[in-house]
Design a protein around this motif. Structure first.
Motif, short mmCIF file in Angstrom:
data_model
loop_
_atom_site.label_atom_id
_atom_site.label_comp_id
_atom_site.label_asym_id
_atom_site.label_seq_id
_atom_site.Cartn_x
_atom_site.Cartn_y
_atom_site.Cartn_z
N THR A 146 6.35 -20.41 7.62
CA THR A 146 4.71 -21.01 8.76
C THR A 146 5.70 -22.36 9.39
OG1 THR A 146 5.03 -21.63 6.17
CG2 THR A 146 2.98 -20.14 6.48
N SER A 147 7.04 -21.96 9.34
CA SER A 147 6.87 -24.30 9.95
C SER A 147 7.86 -23.57 11.58
CB SER A 147 8.29 -24.44 9.08
OG SER A 147 9.64 -23.71 8.87
N SER A 148 7.93 -22.09 11.51
CA SER A 148 8.63 -21.48 12.72
C SER A 148 7.11 -21.63 13.90
CB SER A 148 9.06 -20.15 13.10
OG SER A 148 8.30 -18.97 12.55
N VAL A 149 7.52 -21.76 15.35
CA VAL A 149 6.46 -22.24 16.32
C VAL A 149 6.53 -21.58 16.75
CG1 VAL A 149 6.64 -23.80 18.37
CG2 VAL A 149 7.81 -24.49 16.77
N ILE A 150 5.04 -20.66 17.22
CA ILE A 150 4.78 -19.67 18.03
C ILE A 150 4.58 -19.65 19.52
CG2 ILE A 150 2.89 -17.69 18.29
CD1 ILE A 150 4.01 -17.44 15.69
N SER A 151 5.77 -19.30 19.76
CA SER A 151 5.47 -19.35 21.60
C SER A 151 5.12 -18.19 22.09
CB SER A 151 6.54 -20.36 21.58
OG SER A 151 7.91 -19.55 21.72
N PHE A 152 4.98 -18.39 23.46
CA PHE A 152 4.33 -17.12 23.83
C PHE A 152 5.24 -16.94 25.69
CE2 PHE A 152 1.21 -17.47 21.48
CZ PHE A 152 0.18 -16.10 21.92
N VAL A 153 6.30 -16.10 25.59
CA VAL A 153 6.23 -15.45 26.81
C VAL A 153 5.69 -14.17 27.98
CG1 VAL A 153 9.17 -14.87 28.20
CG2 VAL A 153 8.86 -16.14 26.04
N GLU A 154 5.58 -14.98 28.96
CA GLU A 154 4.59 -14.42 29.63
C GLU A 154 3.31 -13.16 28.95
OE1 GLU A 154 7.68 -11.64 31.30
OE2 GLU A 154 8.34 -13.17 32.86
N GLY A 155 2.74 -13.81 28.05
CA GLY A 155 1.56 -13.77 27.70
C GLY A 155 2.28 -13.22 26.63
N VAL A 156 3.22 -13.03 26.08
CA VAL A 156 3.65 -11.85 24.69
C VAL A 156 3.99 -12.66 23.43
CG1 VAL A 156 4.43 -9.99 23.38
CG2 VAL A 156 3.67 -9.67 25.87
N ILE A 157 3.44 -13.23 22.30
CA ILE A 157 4.40 -13.63 21.66
C ILE A 157 5.65 -13.67 21.50
CG2 ILE A 157 4.52 -14.59 19.24
CD1 ILE A 157 1.43 -13.59 18.76
N ASP A 158 6.87 -14.42 21.45
CA ASP A 158 7.75 -14.33 21.31
C ASP A 158 8.34 -14.51 20.00
OD1 ASP A 158 10.39 -14.23 21.71
OD2 ASP A 158 10.76 -16.60 22.29
N PHE A 159 8.79 -13.59 19.26
CA PHE A 159 9.25 -12.84 17.84
C PHE A 159 11.27 -13.78 18.42
CE2 PHE A 159 4.87 -11.60 17.65
CZ PHE A 159 4.77 -11.99 16.59
N SER A 160 11.54 -13.54 19.22
CA SER A 160 12.83 -13.45 18.91
C SER A 160 13.68 -15.00 18.13
CB SER A 160 13.67 -13.85 20.08
OG SER A 160 13.35 -14.76 21.11
N ARG A 161 13.10 -15.90 17.98
CA ARG A 161 12.69 -17.28 17.65
C ARG A 161 12.35 -17.31 16.45
NH1 ARG A 161 12.24 -22.34 21.25
NH2 ARG A 161 10.57 -20.66 22.05
N VAL A 162 11.38 -16.27 15.78
CA VAL A 162 10.69 -16.54 14.63
C VAL A 162 11.10 -15.73 13.39
CG1 VAL A 162 8.21 -15.82 13.92
CG2 VAL A 162 8.36 -17.04 16.03
N ASN A 163 11.31 -16.53 12.21
CA ASN A 163 11.79 -16.00 10.79
C ASN A 163 11.05 -15.56 10.06
OD1 ASN A 163 15.02 -17.08 11.36
ND2 ASN A 163 14.22 -18.96 10.42
N GLU A 164 11.33 -13.91 9.60
CA GLU A 164 10.58 -13.60 8.94
C GLU A 164 10.70 -13.99 7.45
OE1 GLU A 164 8.02 -11.42 9.42
OE2 GLU A 164 8.42 -11.10 11.51
N MET A 165 9.52 -14.39 6.92
CA MET A 165 9.35 -14.44 5.15
C MET A 165 8.62 -14.18 4.13
SD MET A 165 8.57 -18.45 5.13
CE MET A 165 6.61 -18.83 4.35
N MET A 166 8.61 -14.15 3.23
CA MET A 166 7.31 -13.68 2.19
C MET A 166 5.93 -14.45 2.20
SD MET A 166 7.61 -13.04 -2.08
CE MET A 166 9.17 -12.97 -2.26
N ASN A 167 5.15 -14.36 2.30
CA ASN A 167 4.35 -14.50 2.25
C ASN A 167 4.10 -15.12 1.36
OD1 ASN A 167 1.02 -15.37 3.39
ND2 ASN A 167 0.49 -13.11 1.90
N PRO A 168 3.51 -16.75 1.42
CA PRO A 168 3.14 -17.62 0.24
C PRO A 168 2.41 -17.06 -0.47
CG PRO A 168 3.67 -18.83 2.71
CD PRO A 168 3.66 -17.12 3.09
N TYR A 169 1.80 -16.72 0.14
CA TYR A 169 0.56 -16.82 -1.49
C TYR A 169 0.93 -15.55 -2.69
CZ TYR A 169 -3.32 -19.24 0.89
OH TYR A 169 -3.63 -20.31 1.13
N ASP A 170 2.48 -14.30 -1.61
CA ASP A 170 2.91 -13.52 -2.80
C ASP A 170 3.87 -13.84 -4.01
OD1 ASP A 170 0.94 -11.99 -0.50
OD2 ASP A 170 2.88 -11.15 0.70
#
Lengths: 248, 327
Positions: A13-37
């Motif tokens: 939730t602290s990573s920035v969601i950015s778009f590259v050519e109209g598509v979400i750039d997931f390369s700089r996004v860390n995945e984590m456990m859903n906080p509610y889980d």
């Protein structure tokens, strides 16, 4: 007591969601456990500690990379994990269906006593999977609980409603989706992390032929049209708001 | 003729404003599409006279006027709504976004094999009634969702409008035959409801006065309470405020709190994290008061005052008191 916990992975939730050519750039996004889980898992582990002989099994529909997250969940107190590996993103109905079949396969057609889920995932916030799963399993459920007291034959829970709190009585087997504030999830210790390495994560090869109920047709960056009119003093503000009919 | 069903939620016999807003929103959506009828389903004892002058358009309300539906019971409610959908041949079902609908709608989706869409239904006329849009990824993106089923369930975000015209509305009520309620319907059973004392809930308020960390302390919220009382609104809080323990979680607005759609939203000393902005996307007029002229909250505000809340708010309260006295 057999306790199932459903987990999912979301972008940190602290990573920035950015778009590259109209598509979400997931390369700089860390995945984590859903906080509610985390609250869901913590509640399951607390019950395991209270009711002797209980087993907490984790179920997760995610890409194979979710193993790392499941390892952490095992360190938080899960006993074993099942990863229902998918490459395509299933919709909430398909996810619930996969979880239902995984639960049925794992427990051999017998229902677990309790199922815990987070109230929603922080990325899409659909809040559909938990209650869909309850309907598919044919068990009682309460969504977004903030308090739980379990006895041998019934469970008292509370959930927030508009302007107040609703108390409910539920019988086993039951599913609960969990709201923030139910508990304070524990931090993992080095010892727990070491022990988690010995626990098993099974890959469950499940596919479904059912088509999705909902498809995502587009995801676009949110562009806000700035229209703020700056005013100097409150008097002017009151006049403008009265003009707009936004007051009284 | 196609039928659209709207769920009207009551608590203690009072029909929720959010449900009334949803009904009127649906009437607006279907107004440009001939051949669509709107019906309502009301579960539990309530005086339907209270709806007089509040509902727009034409339609029939099916009323299950029974004690068994007084409190929310997922099994009874799911069966009642599913039966009504089938009997009326309805193709869409609309809920207001409430704690109850979030509990009930996913079950109905599976039971009726209907797609479940939450967010803002698409604009009238543009597409048919089978899509919606909402913010995802903490408000960084907006996603459009399309239905893949013949039946659709919507959890719709509808803003209360002060100008709904109910002139010429033709609403009739049909009381349903008592249903067969059996004991196995009992659980989960609501054993009690405790309402918070004091002001209205943020999720239901027409006007929200919300404060952020810049209010300084829990004591700083006295100003906001005073203002909310004056305006007949509710006090809301940002996440840091709740994390600090200054205000209860029930008042939190944001991704981990509530999504709100008031007519007026007053953000005091709230900088405007994406998670907060995502939760106020459906608000009508947004006013921001903040010391930092570059705070992101001003990006979504209609009116802004750059200044210290502790200086601006007392003046604002004074102005409003002045106005109320003269009126």
């Amino acid at each position: 007591m057999q306790i199932a916990v459903c987990l999912c992975q979301v972008p940190d939730t602290s990573s920035v969601i950015s778009f590259v050519e109209g598509v979400i750039d997931f390369s700089r996004v860390n995945e984590m456990m859903n906080p509610y889980d985390e609250y869901a898992l913590e509640e399951a582990v607390r019950l395991k500690e209270r009711f002797e002989g209980s087993v907490v099994t984790l179920f997760c529909v995610a890409p194979p990379s979710a193993r790392e997250m499941l390892r952490k969940a095992l360190a938080m107190g899960g006993d074993r994990a099942l990863l229902i590996s998918t490459t395509e993103r299933p919709d909430p109905f398909q996810t619930a269906l996969l979880l239902c079949r995984a639960v049925a396969a794992f427990y051999g057609g017998v229902l677990p006593d309790l199922v815990f889920c987070g109230k929603h995932s922080t990325d899409f916030q659909s809040a559909q999977v938990p209650l869909m799963l309850a309907e598919l399993l044919g068990i009682e459920s309460v969504s977004a609980i903030i308090k739980l007291e379990a006895s041998a034959d019934s469970i008292q829970v509370e959930r927030e409603i508009e302007g107040g709190i609703e108390s409910l009585e539920v019988h086993y087997p039951a599913l609960f989706s969990v709201e923030k504030g139910l508990n304070a999830p524990r931090k993992t210790t080095i010892k727990a992390v070491m022990e988690a390495r010995k626990k098993t994560i099974d890959l469950l090869p499940l596919t479904i032929s059912e088509s999705p109920y909902v498809t995502i047709t587009s995801i676009k960056p949110l562009v806000r049209e700035k229209k703020c009119r700056f005013v100097q003093d409150p008097k002017e503000l009151v006049r403008l708001l009265l003009n707009d009919g936004a007051l009284f | 003729m196609k039928t659209v069903l709207v769920f009207l939620e009551q608590r203690e016999g009072v029909i929720k404003q959010a449900s009334i807003d949803t009904w009127n929103h649906v009437q607006e959506l279907v107004a440009l599409r001939p051949g669509v009828a709107v019906s309502g389903i009301l579960a539990g004892p309530a005086r339907t006279l209270q709806l007089e002058g509040l509902l727009a358009g034409t339609g029939v309300i099916f009323h299950a006027n029974e004690e068994a539906f007084r409190l929310y019971n997922p099994r009874r409610y799911a069966r009642l709504v599913a039966e009504t959908m089938r009997r009326e041949g309805a193709t869409s079902l609309f809920f207001a976004d409430t704690a109850l609908s979030r509990d009930l709608a996913p079950r109905l989706s599976v039971r009726l094999q209907a797609s479940l869409l939450s967010g803002t239904p698409f604009d009238k006329g543009k597409v048919d009634d089978s899509g919606c849009a909402r913010l995802v990824y903490s408000g960084a993106a907006i996603a459009s969702f399309a239905s893949e089923r013949a039946l659709n369930i919507f959890i719709a975000t509808s803003r209360q409008t002060s100008f709904t015209t109910t002139f010429g509305a033709q609403i009739s009520v049909v009381v349903l035959e008592p249903s067969m309620v059996t004991d196995d319907d009992l659980f989960p059973m609501v054993s009690s409801i405790t309402m918070h004392k004091g002001m209205r809930d943020v999720a239901e308020a027409t006007i929200i006065v919300a404060g952020g960390r810049g209010m300084g302390s829990s004591g700083g919220f006295c100003l906001l309470e005073e203002l909310a009382l004056l305006l007949g609104g509710a006090v809301g809080a940002s996440r840091p405020v709740v994390d600090e323990g200054w205000r209860p979680h029930a008042e939190q607005i944001g991704q981990t709190g509530k999504t709100v759609a008031p007519v007026l939203y007053l953000a005091c000393a709230i900088s405007g994290a994406p998670q907060h902005l995502a939760a106020i996307g459906s608000a009508g007029t947004v006013v921001a008061i903040n010391r930092d002229p570059h705070a992101p909250i001003f990006d979504v505000a209609d009116y802004g005052i750059v200044g210290d809340v502790h200086l601006v708010l007392p003046k604002l309260i004074e102005e409003l008191q002045d106005f109320l006295q003269k009126r």
